[in-house]
Design a protein around this motif. Sequence first.
Motif, PDB file in Angstrom:
ATOM      1  N   PHE A 110       0.848  -1.186   0.000  1.00 15.28           N
ATOM      2  CA  PHE A 110       0.000   0.000   0.000  1.00 15.28           C
ATOM      3  C   PHE A 110       0.882   1.234   0.000  1.00 15.28           C
ATOM      4  N   SER A 111       0.292   2.347  -0.443  1.00 10.45           N
ATOM      5  CA  SER A 111       1.032   3.611  -0.444  1.00 10.45           C
ATOM      6  C   SER A 111       0.339   4.603   0.485  1.00 10.45           C
ATOM      7  N   MET A 112       1.163   5.481   1.020  1.00  8.54           N
ATOM      8  CA  MET A 112       0.686   6.507   1.941  1.00  8.54           C
ATOM      9  C   MET A 112       1.590   7.718   1.798  1.00  8.54           C
ATOM     10  N   ASP A 113       1.219   8.811   2.465  1.00  5.43           N
ATOM     11  CA  ASP A 113       2.076   9.995   2.450  1.00  5.43           C
ATOM     12  C   ASP A 113       3.463   9.655   2.960  1.00  5.43           C
ATOM     13  N   LEU A 114       4.467  10.222   2.326  1.00  5.17           N
ATOM     14  CA  LEU A 114       5.846  10.093   2.797  1.00  5.17           C
ATOM     15  C   LEU A 114       6.027  11.077   3.945  1.00  5.17           C
ATOM     16  N   LEU A 115       6.421  10.566   5.093  1.00  2.08           N
ATOM     17  CA  LEU A 115       6.620  11.408   6.265  1.00  2.08           C
ATOM     18  C   LEU A 115       8.096  11.725   6.424  1.00  2.08           C
ATOM     19  N   LYS A 116       8.364  12.938   6.801  1.00  2.83           N
ATOM     20  CA  LYS A 116       9.743  13.348   7.046  1.00  2.83           C
ATOM     21  C   LYS A 116       9.875  13.628   8.529  1.00  2.83           C
ATOM     22  N   GLY A 117      10.886  13.043   9.138  1.00  2.71           N
ATOM     23  CA  GLY A 117      11.091  13.259  10.565  1.00  2.71           C
ATOM     24  C   GLY A 117      11.649  12.023  11.227  1.00  2.71           C
ATOM     25  N   GLU A 118      11.734  12.106  12.539  1.00  2.00           N
ATOM     26  CA  GLU A 118      12.309  11.033  13.340  1.00  2.00           C
ATOM     27  C   GLU A 118      11.217  10.057  13.756  1.00  2.00           C
ATOM     28  N   SER A 119      11.507   8.766  13.646  1.00  2.00           N
ATOM     29  CA  SER A 119      10.555   7.725  14.007  1.00  2.00           C
ATOM     30  C   SER A 119      11.004   7.044  15.293  1.00  2.00           C
ATOM     31  N   LYS A 120      10.051   6.886  16.227  1.00  3.64           N
ATOM     32  CA  LYS A 120      10.325   6.173  17.479  1.00  3.64           C
ATOM     33  C   LYS A 120       9.149   5.275  17.792  1.00  3.64           C
ATOM     34  N   LYS A 121       9.431   4.183  18.503  1.00  7.93           N
ATOM     35  CA  LYS A 121       8.370   3.283  18.931  1.00  7.93           C
ATOM     36  C   LYS A 121       7.421   4.017  19.870  1.00  7.93           C
ATOM     37  N   ILE A 122       6.172   3.629  19.832  1.00  6.50           N
ATOM     38  CA  ILE A 122       5.119   4.314  20.587  1.00  6.50           C
ATOM     39  C   ILE A 122       5.380   4.306  22.092  1.00  6.50           C
ATOM     40  N   ARG A 123       6.031   3.290  22.584  1.00  2.00           N
ATOM     41  CA  ARG A 123       6.281   3.205  24.027  1.00  2.00           C
ATOM     42  C   ARG A 123       7.217   4.306  24.530  1.00  2.00           C
ATOM     43  N   SER A 124       7.827   5.045  23.627  1.00  2.00           N
ATOM     44  CA  SER A 124       8.695   6.166  24.015  1.00  2.00           C
ATOM     45  C   SER A 124       7.892   7.418  24.349  1.00  2.00           C
ATOM     46  N   TYR A 125       6.579   7.366  24.153  1.00  2.00           N
ATOM     47  CA  TYR A 125       5.736   8.550  24.298  1.00  2.00           C
ATOM     48  C   TYR A 125       4.615   8.317  25.298  1.00  2.00           C
ATOM     49  N   GLN A 126       4.111   9.385  25.832  1.00  4.16           N
ATOM     50  CA  GLN A 126       2.877   9.370  26.627  1.00  4.16           C
ATOM     51  C   GLN A 126       1.744   9.641  25.633  1.00  4.16           C
ATOM     52  N   ILE A 127       0.994   8.624  25.292  1.00  3.99           N
ATOM     53  CA  ILE A 127      -0.053   8.747  24.282  1.00  3.99           C
ATOM     54  C   ILE A 127      -1.317   9.327  24.921  1.00  3.99           C
ATOM     55  N   PRO A 128      -1.867  10.389  24.355  1.00  5.24           N
ATOM     56  CA  PRO A 128      -3.100  10.964  24.915  1.00  5.24           C
ATOM     57  C   PRO A 128      -4.246   9.950  24.902  1.00  5.24           C
ATOM     58  N   ASP A 129      -5.008   9.926  25.982  1.00  5.38           N
ATOM     59  CA  ASP A 129      -6.141   9.004  26.092  1.00  5.38           C
ATOM     60  C   ASP A 129      -7.102   9.132  24.912  1.00  5.38           C
ATOM     61  N   ILE A 130      -7.325  10.340  24.455  1.00  4.23           N
ATOM     62  CA  ILE A 130      -8.273  10.551  23.356  1.00  4.23           C
ATOM     63  C   ILE A 130      -7.812   9.845  22.078  1.00  4.23           C
ATOM     64  N   HIS A 131      -6.496   9.737  21.862  1.00  4.67           N
ATOM     65  CA  HIS A 131      -5.979   9.019  20.690  1.00  4.67           C
ATOM     66  C   HIS A 131      -6.227   7.521  20.851  1.00  4.67           C
ATOM     67  N   LYS A 132      -5.883   6.988  22.012  1.00  4.64           N
ATOM     68  CA  LYS A 132      -6.092   5.558  22.254  1.00  4.64           C
ATOM     69  C   LYS A 132      -7.567   5.196  22.126  1.00  4.64           C
ATOM     70  N   ARG A 133      -8.415   6.043  22.656  1.00  2.00           N
ATOM     71  CA  ARG A 133      -9.850   5.813  22.601  1.00  2.00           C
ATOM     72  C   ARG A 133     -10.355   5.832  21.152  1.00  2.00           C
ATOM     73  N   ALA A 134      -9.828   6.739  20.338  1.00  2.13           N
ATOM     74  CA  ALA A 134     -10.245   6.818  18.930  1.00  2.13           C
ATOM     75  C   ALA A 134      -9.868   5.542  18.180  1.00  2.13           C
ATOM     76  N   PHE A 135      -8.640   5.054  18.369  1.00  4.40           N
ATOM     77  CA  PHE A 135      -8.242   3.786  17.727  1.00  4.40           C
ATOM     78  C   PHE A 135      -9.156   2.660  18.203  1.00  4.40           C
ATOM     79  N   TYR A 136      -9.333   2.560  19.508  1.00 12.92           N
ATOM     80  CA  TYR A 136     -10.139   1.490  20.085  1.00 12.92           C
ATOM     81  C   TYR A 136     -11.575   1.526  19.550  1.00 12.92           C
TER      82      TYR A 136
END
Length: 184
Positions: A110-136
């Motif tokens: 599949f193709s998607m937008d090419l992102l420019k920047g630094e990539s890190k695993k999600i566990r390196s961040y404090q994910i906002p509850d509203i984001h987790k809830r939206a995925f769920y």
Amino acid sequence: MSILIKKSKERQNWENGTYAMVYLDHIHNKAIKICRKKPATITLGPQDTRFVLNDEISAYQAIWDNRKASANIELLRTLVPMYYGPCKIEAIIDTDEVDISEQFFLDCNFSMDLLKGESKKIRSYQIPDIHKRAFYNEKIYHIHDSSIVTDNNTNKYKYIDFRVGSIDDKDDLIDLMPFENLHS
């Protein structure tokens, strides 16, 4: 129209992942993720790698092909790269001009937008509850192994490498936040 992917010696135009190779098309500002037949670092069979990438495609389709207008979908569309669907790939040529197409499922991509920047695993961040809830709430349960790409110039970020998963993956979301918060 089919695409001939050639790995460049002059400019990095590909990244290796466990289940896929990502071709970085700097001309069209797209990334094309192509399923490997054999994972790079773990022991899985070819059908398992195809399953993982198809599961990721299903998650993007749930967000971008969804006709319903909901707050979750609108939020997720601001948090993930634009999804363009599959491409017809003619061949993949490595830097030594050798056709390595047999290492990939050319039809599983599949193709998607090419992102420019630094990539890190999600566990390196404090994910906002509203984001987790939206995925769920959109039944995208497998986000615990995702990554976040951060644009250092704007501090904006996008989630990548998430997939539908199964309801059993909701336990990973529970690890990230109390379960009762998922339902609001």
